[in-house]
Enzyme design. Structure first.
Site, PDB file in Angstrom:
ATOM      1  N   ASN A 221     -31.354 -16.688 -85.317  1.00  0.00           N
ATOM      2  CA  ASN A 221     -30.510 -16.767 -86.511  1.00  0.00           C
ATOM      3  C   ASN A 221     -31.365 -16.532 -87.754  1.00  0.00           C
ATOM      4  OD1 ASN A 221     -31.589 -19.430 -87.423  1.00  0.00           O
ATOM      5  ND2 ASN A 221     -30.748 -20.047 -85.444  1.00  0.00           N
ATOM      6  N   ASP A 292     -27.502 -21.823 -80.212  1.00  0.00           N
ATOM      7  CA  ASP A 292     -26.348 -22.468 -79.574  1.00  0.00           C
ATOM      8  C   ASP A 292     -26.271 -22.160 -78.086  1.00  0.00           C
ATOM      9  OD1 ASP A 292     -25.159 -23.622 -81.949  1.00  0.00           O
ATOM     10  OD2 ASP A 292     -24.991 -21.521 -82.589  1.00  0.00           O
ATOM     11  N   LYS A 303     -37.880  -5.467 -69.106  1.00  0.00           N
ATOM     12  CA  LYS A 303     -37.077  -5.015 -70.262  1.00  0.00           C
ATOM     13  C   LYS A 303     -35.835  -4.326 -69.694  1.00  0.00           C
ATOM     14  CE  LYS A 303     -37.045  -2.067 -74.296  1.00  0.00           C
ATOM     15  NZ  LYS A 303     -37.150  -0.659 -74.505  1.00  0.00           N
ATOM     16  N   PRO A 321     -27.718 -28.035 -75.292  1.00  0.00           N
ATOM     17  CA  PRO A 321     -27.253 -29.386 -75.642  1.00  0.00           C
ATOM     18  C   PRO A 321     -27.555 -29.695 -77.108  1.00  0.00           C
ATOM     19  CG  PRO A 321     -28.914 -29.444 -73.880  1.00  0.00           C
ATOM     20  CD  PRO A 321     -28.758 -28.017 -74.269  1.00  0.00           C
ATOM     21  N   ASP A 322     -26.743 -30.542 -77.725  1.00  0.00           N
ATOM     22  CA  ASP A 322     -26.921 -30.876 -79.150  1.00  0.00           C
ATOM     23  C   ASP A 322     -28.177 -31.749 -79.327  1.00  0.00           C
ATOM     24  OD1 ASP A 322     -26.726 -32.042 -81.712  1.00  0.00           O
ATOM     25  OD2 ASP A 322     -24.597 -31.540 -81.750  1.00  0.00           O
ATOM     26  N   LEU A 323     -29.243 -31.154 -79.881  1.00  0.00           N
ATOM     27  CA  LEU A 323     -30.517 -31.886 -79.995  1.00  0.00           C
ATOM     28  C   LEU A 323     -30.399 -33.097 -80.920  1.00  0.00           C
ATOM     29  CD1 LEU A 323     -33.398 -29.241 -80.047  1.00  0.00           C
ATOM     30  CD2 LEU A 323     -31.894 -29.930 -78.211  1.00  0.00           C
ATOM     31  N   PHE A 340     -28.626 -31.833 -90.425  1.00  0.00           N
ATOM     32  CA  PHE A 340     -28.118 -30.744 -91.270  1.00  0.00           C
ATOM     33  C   PHE A 340     -27.018 -30.032 -90.499  1.00  0.00           C
ATOM     34  CE2 PHE A 340     -30.589 -29.661 -95.096  1.00  0.00           C
ATOM     35  CZ  PHE A 340     -31.535 -30.670 -95.044  1.00  0.00           C
ATOM     36  N   LYS A 357     -18.391 -33.908 -87.668  1.00  0.00           N
ATOM     37  CA  LYS A 357     -19.732 -33.770 -87.068  1.00  0.00           C
ATOM     38  C   LYS A 357     -20.535 -35.055 -87.246  1.00  0.00           C
ATOM     39  CE  LYS A 357     -20.550 -28.790 -87.154  1.00  0.00           C
ATOM     40  NZ  LYS A 357     -21.015 -28.532 -85.783  1.00  0.00           N
ATOM     41  N   LYS A 361     -22.068 -36.943 -84.088  1.00  0.00           N
ATOM     42  CA  LYS A 361     -23.525 -36.966 -83.878  1.00  0.00           C
ATOM     43  C   LYS A 361     -24.109 -38.353 -84.106  1.00  0.00           C
ATOM     44  CE  LYS A 361     -23.669 -32.143 -85.092  1.00  0.00           C
ATOM     45  NZ  LYS A 361     -24.479 -31.266 -84.241  1.00  0.00           N
TER      46      LYS A 361
END
Ligand SMILES: Cc1cc2nc3c(=O)[nH]c(=O)nc-3n(C[C@H](O)[C@H](O)[C@H](O)COP(=O)(O)O)c2cc1C
Length: 420
Positions: A221, A292, A303, A321-323, A340, A357, A361
């Site tokens: 990203n 994600d 390659k 997984p959501d760290l 964040f 969120k 979280k």
């Protein structure tokens, strides 16, 4: 840091270390950032770096000991300079000038102005490793650490001009510029600096993670890591010991000085490193833009031909997984966590999603920031958004430099720590 230094009066002084050859770079950077700069050289420094270079770059005469005794001056020069400056930067600070300063010896222009000034002072020593480790120098340095007006930038490790590999290199001018902006931001009207994070251990994650498509291509990203690195520096400059776990960064390398860095590439490596470092942290600031999705199997070693790429993306992927959520689940009593969330949409949509969120979280604070607006968010100098906290409370964070936002977030985190 152009906006933060604009119009500020910075006195740059160099004492007799070979690192004085870097002082002109610092002066030039400060002037380009809009600061008014005046320079002072000790007699030894003037033998190592040209006063004319500093005068030219600062657009002001470069002052030396002899100028103190100029009979045409209506006021003592060291007093005039001490009262003029918003900030004094001593870069480099030699062992001799450090000793004079902490002993209260005012011999010479630099020594006397350091005793006279009531503004914050940034101290960047430079010397040979053996000199730096000498117990007299360490004793003097430790005395300086107790001065609430002084922002100490301990020397870095590296190859020194004396051919020795060790601690003693002056902090890089780019990092000194950052520290100068930070000092000016957080100084009180009495010139005192906040060291409210002193003694605390902070864990910060920053930057993107990269997931392999094949052995050469990656999925990532646009995070530059700027927000996380500035948060880490702000905490460090306020006294914290900081572990920074980061993906590939696009920030000046010297912004990592003073931090304990743990570079990683993929989300799994970031997760492992965070799990290792979390137990000793008093606060965790999760700023990284973690991928994600990732491949289920270990990386594709060849390659892939172009024609097979789209097909290869159809299967064999899983959600990462959501760290942040897992980290909150593992936290010990008293460990605060700031997360964040990069979101898109209208203000209302972002706030609504942000609240969901925060609930899911379970962190103490969640900074939600729009990433679909020009000049803010990913890969830019500024950010804005909402800081969501306990009891459905939110604080509006206006568009501002990421360093300013970093200090704001650190203030808020301490506040909620005190009240819980
Ligand atoms: C070539 C050269 C390089 C020097 N480099 C350093 C240095 O890096 N750090 C230091 O503390 N002293 C260094 N010294 C010694 C100082 O210049 C000396 O102690 C001097 O008295 C410092 O005075 P000042 O702090 O008033 O400038 C160096 C001296 C020479 C001749």
């Amino acid at each position: 840091m152009p906006g933060l230094l604009n119009g500020r009066r910075v006195l740059v002084a160099a004492s007799g270390s070979i690192a004085a050859v870097k002082t002109p770079l610092l002066v030039s950077a400060l002037v380009q950032a809009g600061a008014q700069v005046r320079c002072v050289l000790t007699a030894s420094a003037a033998r190592l770096v040209s006063p004319l270079a500093l005068a030219t770059l600062s657009r002001q005469p470069c002052l030396q000991d002899k100028d103190q005794w100029d009979p045409v001056r209506p006021r003592p020069l060291h007093i005039e300079l001490a009262e003029w400056a918003d900030l004094v930067v001593v870069a480099p600070l030699s062992a001799t000038s450090l000793s004079r300063w902490v002993q209260g010896d005012g011999e010479g222009l630099l020594a006397s102005l350091l005793l006279a000034c009531e503004c914050p002072v940034l101290a960047a020593p430079a010397m040979n490793t053996a000199m730096w480790k000498h117990k007299a120098v360490q004793r003097n340095w430790n005395l300086l650490l107790d001065d609430p007006r002084v922002l100490p930038l301990a020397p870095e490790g590296g190859l020194l001009a004396c051919d020795r590999l060790g601690t003693g290199r002056m902090s890089d001018p780019v990092r000194i510029e950052l520290a100068a902006a930070s000092a000016l931001l957080q100084a009180t009207s009495q010139g005192l600096l906040k060291s409210d994070w002193r003694g605390k251990h902070v864990l910060v994650s920053a930057g993107p993670t990269l997931e392999s498509l094949d052995c050469v291509r990656v999925l990532s990203n646009r995070s530059s890591g700027r927000m996380g690195v500035l948060l880490a520096q702000a905490a460090h400059l306020r006294g914290a010991t900081v572990d920074l776990v980061h993906g590939p960064l696009q920030v000046p390398p010297s912004w990592l000085e003073g931090l304990q860095c743990h570079p990683v590439v993929g989300s799994a490596a970031m997760d492992d490193m965070l799990q290792q470092l979390q137990p000793k942290a008093d606060a965790v600031l999760m700023c990284a833009a973690v991928s994600d999705v990732r491949r289920t199997s270990s990386s594709v070693v060849e390659k892939l031909p172009k024609q097979q790429l789209i097909g290869s993306m159809e299967g064999g992927w899983e959600l990462v997984p959501d760290l942040l959520q897992s980290l909150v689940g593992r936290r010990s009593a008293g460990q605060s966590v700031l997360g964040f969330a990069a979101l898109t949409g209208s203000d209302q949509q972002i706030l609504e999603l942000g609240r969901q969120k925060l609930q899911a979280k379970g962190c103490d604070l969640l900074m939600v920031n729009p990433v679909d607006r020009l000049g803010q968010g990913f890969d830019s100098d500024q950010n804005s958004g909402w800081l969501l906290g306990p009891g459905n409370h939110h604080q509006v964070c206006p568009l501002e430099d990421k360093l300013v936002l970093s200090h704001r977030l650190l203030d808020r985190l301490l506040e909620i720590n005190r009240t819980t």
